[in-house]
Design a protein around this motif. Sequence first.
Motif, PDB file in Angstrom:
ATOM      1  N   ARG A   1      -6.207   4.185   4.147  1.00  0.00           N
ATOM      2  CA  ARG A   1      -6.098   2.819   3.622  1.00  0.00           C
ATOM      3  C   ARG A   1      -5.390   1.894   4.616  1.00  0.00           C
ATOM      4  N   LEU A   2      -4.346   2.408   5.264  1.00  0.00           N
ATOM      5  CA  LEU A   2      -3.639   1.591   6.252  1.00  0.00           C
ATOM      6  C   LEU A   2      -4.555   1.258   7.430  1.00  0.00           C
ATOM      7  N   ALA A   3      -5.315   2.237   7.885  1.00  0.00           N
ATOM      8  CA  ALA A   3      -6.228   2.005   9.000  1.00  0.00           C
ATOM      9  C   ALA A   3      -7.258   0.944   8.635  1.00  0.00           C
TER      10      ALA A   3
ATOM     11  N   LEU B   1       0.838  -1.213   0.000  1.00  0.00           N
ATOM     12  CA  LEU B   1       0.000   0.000   0.000  1.00  0.00           C
ATOM     13  C   LEU B   1       0.869   1.258   0.000  1.00  0.00           C
ATOM     14  N   ALA B   2       1.851   1.287   0.889  1.00  0.00           N
ATOM     15  CA  ALA B   2       2.723   2.452   0.971  1.00  0.00           C
ATOM     16  C   ALA B   2       3.501   2.647  -0.328  1.00  0.00           C
ATOM     17  N   THR B   3       3.936   1.557  -0.920  1.00  0.00           N
ATOM     18  CA  THR B   3       4.656   1.634  -2.193  1.00  0.00           C
ATOM     19  C   THR B   3       3.786   2.240  -3.278  1.00  0.00           C
TER      20      THR B   3
ATOM     21  N   ALA C   1      -0.719  11.381   1.649  1.00  0.00           N
ATOM     22  CA  ALA C   1      -0.605  11.076   3.071  1.00  0.00           C
ATOM     23  C   ALA C   1      -1.979  10.802   3.677  1.00  0.00           C
ATOM     24  N   GLN C   2      -2.949  11.637   3.343  1.00  0.00           N
ATOM     25  CA  GLN C   2      -4.295  11.464   3.885  1.00  0.00           C
ATOM     26  C   GLN C   2      -4.904  10.135   3.436  1.00  0.00           C
TER      27      GLN C   2
ATOM     28  N   LYS D   1      -7.599  -3.253  10.165  1.00  0.00           N
ATOM     29  CA  LYS D   1      -8.777  -3.883  10.759  1.00  0.00           C
ATOM     30  C   LYS D   1      -8.935  -5.332  10.310  1.00  0.00           C
ATOM     31  N   ASP D   2      -8.391  -5.622   9.132  1.00  0.00           N
ATOM     32  CA  ASP D   2      -8.533  -6.974   8.577  1.00  0.00           C
ATOM     33  C   ASP D   2      -7.393  -7.895   8.964  1.00  0.00           C
TER      34      ASP D   2
END
Length: 450
Positions: free
Chosen positions: A441-443, A416-418, A435-436, A447-448
């Motif tokens: 997306r990371l949050a 995701l970060a990439t 960044a937002q 959760k999963d």
Amino acid sequence: MKKPIKQIAFMCFILPLAISLAGCGANNGSNSNAAPSGSASSPDRTQTADAGNAGEKVALRFSWWGSENRHKALLAAIDAYEQKYPNITIEPEYSGFDGYYQKLVTQFSGGTAPDLTPLSVDWIDDIAVKGDLVLDLYTLREQLNLDAFDADFLNKYTVFGGKLVGLPMGVNGMVIAYNRDFFDRFGIPEDTKWDWETIHAIGKRVHEQDPNAYLLASLEVRGFLQPYVRQQTDKQWIEDDKTLGFDQDALTDALAYYKKLLDDGVLQPLAESSLYPDITQNVSWQKGDIGMSFGLASTLVALKSVHPSIDVAAYPIPANAKTSAVLVNPSNPLAISKASKHPEEAARFANWLLTDPEAALLLGDVYSVPPVESNAELLVQNDKIDPTVAKAVKLALDNPGDPVNGISGNQELADLATDYLQQVGFGQLAPEQAAQQLIGRLADKLKDIK
């Protein structure tokens, strides 16, 4: 308990950089509590580890990735082991790094994983911790000479939830690898103390002097984004409670800096660098038009195969950093699949490969500096460790960051970060937007993750 790994580095790993090899050899083994497999001072453990290899014929699959130098060294080690134990057949499966993780995950999911495989430290959480797909090597103490390894290093880097998920193939650390010829060409002092602003200033000047030249080829999530942010926060990228270890301001600052490097020609454009998964394949690197790269000590042999003039410098650390965030880790912990039909035989081979002096001489520095002190000393004596690799490990161990926790190395989160790093690099998103969105997306992904 053996000496801490940092102390080991200052003894005989690094001494060839300061004194002659003979000087280090004069102290060989005098300060080591762990004798190598097969030595007179550890007969009981060695006999236990080797016992049983004379029995039924057994075939083991051993899979790894790496450069041609690594392939040749491991194949030679396999051949030596099979000659020593004719009833054991080691079936090698090797390739480059590109696509290896996906292949390995597919094999584990389908029940066809190799008996033994080194893991990237970034995969430990997925495969060894959450996946629980590899054996706890503490259950194979009778086949393994665990006393040969630094206990503190194992506890810090390869023990999770009380389970020993792998044994390090080497000791590794993140540094700057630079082309001395490039530095000479652009008048860059080799003793430059690098921080992020220095990289920008010098890189911008280089590109202004020659539009075809770039100080850096590319920057990645684990080699740049995570440590850059951590230097500001002194927190894990993802905390153990699955919350983010940074806020939007910190992430925006990192992405804005990344965009500035691209805009000012410090970084090679992504349209060019993304064509090459390995920097040694990058035409600009091959031509000497790229000055330096962030990488682990274990990658230096491949870099030097293109440019023998490669040297190393410490990873960038700003003066106001809350932590160095310098990555130090076990080089590719060797794990044994839970699905292995011959775990004891696999453990005996792993024990020989990582602790026996004969194996150490065959492997050399293809996994950076060996984790067993006596073997590292042996390679120093025999000029088998590239001094640049030894220097790199010392530089990283001089100012190491804390270990990266398992969840921060999660492959899905890294992907995701990439993706967002690339969107900023290609001009598809502004740093603030990226960044937002990435934080959201990371949050959601966290959760999963169980």
